[in-house]
Scaffold this active site. Structure first.
Site, PDB file in Angstrom:
ATOM      1  N   SER A 140      32.568  41.384  38.579  1.00 37.78           N
ATOM      2  CA  SER A 140      33.475  42.605  38.343  1.00 37.78           C
ATOM      3  C   SER A 140      33.606  43.357  36.830  1.00 37.78           C
ATOM      4  CB  SER A 140      34.883  42.350  38.912  1.00 37.78           C
ATOM      5  OG  SER A 140      35.659  43.825  38.744  1.00 37.78           O
TER       6      SER A 140
ATOM      7  N   TYR B 244      42.750  38.025  38.819  1.00 31.61           N
ATOM      8  CA  TYR B 244      41.582  38.388  39.329  1.00 31.61           C
ATOM      9  C   TYR B 244      40.481  38.689  38.099  1.00 31.61           C
ATOM     10  CZ  TYR B 244      38.176  41.755  41.324  1.00 31.61           C
ATOM     11  OH  TYR B 244      36.891  42.143  41.915  1.00 31.61           O
TER      12      TYR B 244
END
Ligand code: NAP
Length: 248
Positions: free
Chosen positions: A143, A157
């Site tokens: 990501s 995350y």
């Protein structure tokens, strides 16, 4: 040439769009999911409608035996695995680091880090030429959060995706001479269910509007990048990161 691809988290979002594009090339796809059986069945139908073969495989990427089983079931159904999309991932609700609970951090790291590493380990056991495999391509789903940090949203995350980036660098080096390429995609703000699961259903549209391209991306746009990395068109590409993020 036909390929056999295992996609973790293939039932929805980016995984589903990737499965569909694999089907359009006539490839065979194992669609892993953790709980949404109906969504996985829908993805299988999409792959078949596009011209490919597919099966759904239930399994939690954070569970070692589940991961071992999903590789075995894929190979049993379609023959040697030549591509793995290491895609399953979750986010938590918006939080600053000071408010993170240990339960939440464990959940994120279990799925996104342990899960990704277990899937990569199994791929590294079956795909290399020296281990009797046919070689191929592993695409890790990282990501843009990894380099950006996701302050006041989900640094846990973001850190889990940093671990995926390191996995990509290390494993690509280990397997480069053994017929297996390992790369990562770093999506930006993509319209999928993941934002609602993190309590912010409007997040991709809202934050996407502030990016250089002024919009969120689609799962299909990310899947196109995955397909390039899975395909032989990227035969000299390994250990690299493809940002699909509208310039952010
Ligand atoms: P999504 O629409 O929420 O889909 C998540 C998928 O992962 C589902 O197929 C889900 O299965 C599966 N899954 C979740 N936990 C699992 C587990 N423990 N074991 C196996 N499968 C599991 O998510 P997405 O947006 O497509 O995200 C896919 C990947 O892209 C993730 O790694 C995510 O971090 C990354 N990413 C997404 C964005 C974005 O903006 N969307 C941005 C950057 C990176 P069920 O259907 O059974 O629940």
């Amino acid at each position: 040439m036909s390929k056999t691809i295992l996609i973790t988290g293939g039932s929805r979002g980016i995984g589903r769009e990737t499965a569909r594009l694999c089907g359009a090339l006539g490839w065979s796809v194992a669609v892993n999911y953790v709980s949404n059986e109906a969504a996985a069945a829908e993805t299988v139908a999409l792959v078949e409608a596009a011209g490919g073969k597919a099966i759904a495989i239930a399994g939690d990427v954070a569970n070692e035996q589940d991961v071992i089983d999903m590789f075995a079931k894929t190979a049993k159904a379609f023959g040697p695995i030549t591509g793995v999309v290491n895609n399953a991932g979750i986010v938590g609700h918006k939080s600053s680091v000071a408010d993170l609970t240990v339960e939440r951090m464990r959940r994120i790291f279990d799925t996104n880090v342990l899960g990704a590493y277990l899937v990569a380990r199994e791929a590294a056991r079956v795909m290399p030429l020296s281990k009797g495999g046919q070689g191929g391509s592993i695409v890790n789903m990282s990501s843009r959060a990894a380099p950006l940090g996701s302050a006041h949203e989900y640094v846990d995350y973001a850190g889990s995706k940093g671990a995926v980036d390191t996995l990509t660098t290390g494993l690509s080096t280990e397997l480069a001479a053994d017929g297996v390429r390992v790369n990562a995609i770093r999506p930006g703000l993509i319209e999928t269910d993941i934002h609602a699961s993190g309590g912010q259903p409007d997040r991709a549209a809202r934050v996407g509007a502030m990016t250089p391209m002024g919009r969120a991306g689609t799962a299909a746009e990310v899947a196109e990048g995955v397909m390039w990395l899975l395909s032989d068109a990227s035969s000299y590409v390994t250990g690299t990161f493809l940002d699909i993020s509208g310039g952010r």
